[in-house]
Structures are given as C-alpha cells and as structure tokens.
Design an enzyme around this catalytic site. Structure first.
Site, short mmCIF file in Angstrom:
data_model
loop_
_atom_site.label_atom_id
_atom_site.label_comp_id
_atom_site.label_asym_id
_atom_site.label_seq_id
_atom_site.Cartn_x
_atom_site.Cartn_y
_atom_site.Cartn_z
N ASP A 1 0.94 -1.32 -0.02
CA ASP A 1 -0.01 -0.06 0.02
C ASP A 1 1.02 1.18 0.07
O ASP A 1 0.29 2.43 -0.57
CB ASP A 1 -0.99 -0.03 1.27
CG ASP A 1 -1.93 1.12 1.28
OD1 ASP A 1 -2.58 1.40 0.05
OD2 ASP A 1 -1.96 1.77 2.28
N ARG A 2 2.12 1.12 0.25
CA ARG A 2 3.00 2.29 0.60
C ARG A 2 3.26 2.81 -0.92
O ARG A 2 3.63 3.80 -1.17
CB ARG A 2 4.27 2.09 1.23
CG ARG A 2 4.05 1.90 2.61
CD ARG A 2 3.70 3.33 3.19
NE ARG A 2 3.15 3.26 4.62
CZ ARG A 2 2.60 4.36 5.20
NH1 ARG A 2 2.38 5.54 4.68
NH2 ARG A 2 2.18 4.15 6.48
N HIS B 1 -7.83 6.11 2.61
CA HIS B 1 -7.89 7.15 1.69
C HIS B 1 -6.69 7.48 0.99
O HIS B 1 -6.69 8.50 -0.08
CB HIS B 1 -8.19 8.50 2.39
CG HIS B 1 -9.52 8.31 3.31
ND1 HIS B 1 -10.76 8.55 2.62
CD2 HIS B 1 -9.58 8.20 4.62
CE1 HIS B 1 -11.84 8.41 3.56
NE2 HIS B 1 -11.26 8.37 4.54
N ARG B 2 -5.63 6.71 1.12
CA ARG B 2 -4.54 6.90 0.51
C ARG B 2 -4.49 6.76 -0.88
O ARG B 2 -3.82 7.44 -1.64
CB ARG B 2 -3.18 5.92 1.02
CG ARG B 2 -1.88 6.21 0.36
CD ARG B 2 -0.82 5.14 1.03
NE ARG B 2 -0.50 5.59 2.50
CZ ARG B 2 -0.61 4.94 3.52
NH1 ARG B 2 -0.98 3.94 3.44
NH2 ARG B 2 -0.44 5.45 4.46
N SER B 3 -5.42 5.69 -1.32
CA SER B 3 -5.44 5.48 -2.97
C SER B 3 -6.17 6.65 -3.60
O SER B 3 -5.85 6.97 -4.41
CB SER B 3 -6.52 4.17 -3.25
OG SER B 3 -7.67 4.58 -2.66
#
Length: 312
Positions: free
Chosen positions: A162-163, A243-245
């Site tokens: 995910d990073r 919400h990172r995406s």
C-alpha cells in the site's frame, strides 16, 4: 551531459511503456510515493531503474540488498561513546544515504520483516529513528522507493504494498520485431557503450527538459471539485481501504497532465492513473490470484468511465 558511461540510456529501452511512464512520473513529482514493478526475469526492470537515475544528474540509486542487516539499513548508534563522552555518535545506514535519491530494492518481496518495518516507518514519516539502550537519533529520510519483484517467488506484505503509489506489471515483448530490436540495441551498447550513449543523447536531453517543464507545470494544476468527487467515487466503487489511494490517484493524474505539457487534467489522465494506482490495493476474493488487470478494472468502473469525461 555525459552521465555514467556504463549505464544503458533510458531513451533506448524498447517497449515497457507503462513501466517507463510510471518511473518518469516519480521524477515529475518526487513525493508521489514510488513504484512497484512486478514481472518475470529479464524484462529490463533493474536496467530501467539505473537508467532513470542517469537521466537526472542530482539523483543516485542506493541499492538495498535483500539480505542487508537492520543495522546496515537504519544505521548504528555507538552506545559506549554516548556513555563515555556524553554525546551521540551515529553511523549512517542506507536510509540516510538514500535521502533525496532513489532507494532501490530488488526482490523486495523477499525482504526480512524487520527491514520491511524500517522501510514502512521511514516511508510514512520521512524520518529514520534509531533507538538503542534508551538513546535515540533521528535524521531525514525521504526517497523515491522503487521495488522490483517476481510474483512467482512470493507476494509482498499488504502494508508495504500500500505504500507504493504505483504498481505496474511487465512482461517480455511478444512482437518479433520488438524482440529483435531489444537484441540489436543491447549488442550495440555492449560493443561500444560510449557511442551508443551518444546516439541517444538528444532523446535523453529531451526527456530531461520535459521532466523539468512538468515539474513547473504541476505546481499550477488545481483539481476541480468534479474530479475530486470522481476520485472518491472510484475508491468506493473498487472497495479500496483507506484514503491513501484517492490521494495517490489524484497526484498521479496531476503528474500525468504535467508530463503531457498541460495544466488541466483530462479524462484519460484519470483513467490511466486509476490503472496504476488501484489494482494492487484492491481486495482479492478467495482463491483469486495475481493482480487485477486493466480490463477487469474497466468493467468494475463501468458507468464511472463515462462520468469522468464530464468531470474533467
């Protein structure tokens, strides 16, 4: 600009369009969040990473070996010196060396868990902190994280996956002419690297100038409310956690627009960005293997694909 004599020119890489674009977007916005390149062996993954740094003279590639110790990665504190002299003495590790440059991890899926945790912390905070025997030392550690891996050798932990802002799949060329051109160029490079680099220098310089222009243009891009709404809707539709995406999707679309010489984001930017940002974040169903391909993403987005045209 001469660059490094033993590095294959970025402009000479045949095919692998998505990988090359993903790498270049990380130069347009160095805070984008890096890229994970997944694919079979012998598809120019490592060559492309070294070539990327060669494009920009201020950038270096810091290699993080898969079997590196934690001390070598995060650095070491001399506790005896701290006790004896009353001051901290820090021996920098790879995270310090990578500050402001590219941190490259080949076979990143085979990294030890302790190293993954150190990478996660530094990538999230932009700071590396070392603590030993009650003594701590921190230093800035912001880098472009590029990982490569062969999925056949195991998957990456979801937290690290995910990073990465972007993830792309690479495969060997299936076109005969393209494969022939790969052979021709490689043989020419090995026969006379200096002459080969001179042949591509004008294209290399065009790429440098294009990246520099894009870095200026991206500062002028202001996403519309409609595009923000579309971005949020994509995250919900694809059932992506957090919400990172959403943030990565918008930043990638902005970098794409700037790389094309625009200060306005268009529908194609949003769709192409979604194809690079979303697949590795989507939850897989039981017995489902591999990453989502572009066709599947398009089917899932459905009516949203037409809506983005009106939003841009």
């Amino acid at each position: 600009m001469e660059g490094k004599a033993d590095v294959y020119p970025f402009a000479a890489i045949v095919g692998q369009d998505l990988m090359r674009k993903g790498l270049l977007l990380n130069l347009v916005n160095r805070k984008l969040g890096g890229i994970l390149i997944r694919g079979e062996k012998g598809t120019a993954k490592s060559t492309a990473v070294r070539a990327l740094a060669d494009l920009m003279p201020e950038l270096s590639v810091v290699n993080l070996p898969v079997h590196a110790t934690e001390d070598r990665v995060v650095g070491t504190l001399d506790i005896e010196h701290a006790i004896r002299e009353g001051e901290k003495k820090f021996e920098p590790g790879l995270l310090a060396k990578a500050h402001g440059h590219i941190l490259y991890v080949d076979e990143i899926n085979l990294l030890d868990d302790a190293i993954v945790d150190a990478l996660l912390d530094a990538a999230a905070m932009g700071v590396n902190t070392v603590e030993r025997e009650g003594v701590s030392y921190s230093h800035p550690s912001r880098f472009i994280l590029i990982g490569t891996m062969n999925p056949e050798e195991g998957e990456l932990r979801p937290q690290l996956l995910d990073r990465f802002a972007l993830s792309v799949e690479v495969n060997g060329e299936r076109d005969v002419e393209s494969r022939m051109e790969v052979i021709r160029r490689r043989l020419a490079f090995e026969a006379d690297p200096a002459e080969f680099r001179r042949r591509y220098e004008s294209q290399q310089q065009e790429l440098r100038e294009r990246i520099e222009r894009a870095r200026q243009l991206i500062e002028q891009i202001k996403p519309s409310e409609e595009l923000l709404k579309w971005t949020a809707a994509v995250g919900i539709r694809l059932k992506v956690d957090g919400h990172r995406s959403d943030i990565m999707l918008m930043k990638t679309a902005m970098a794409m627009a700037a790389f094309q010489g625009r200060t306005q984001i268009v529908a194609d930017d949003m769709v192409e960005a979604a194809m690079m940002v979303m697949p590795h974040r989507m939850r897989k169903r039981p017995f489902e293997e591999g990453a989502y391909d572009h066709e599947t993403i398009r089917e899932l987005l459905g009516d949203l694909l037409s809506e983005v045209t009106h939003a841009s």
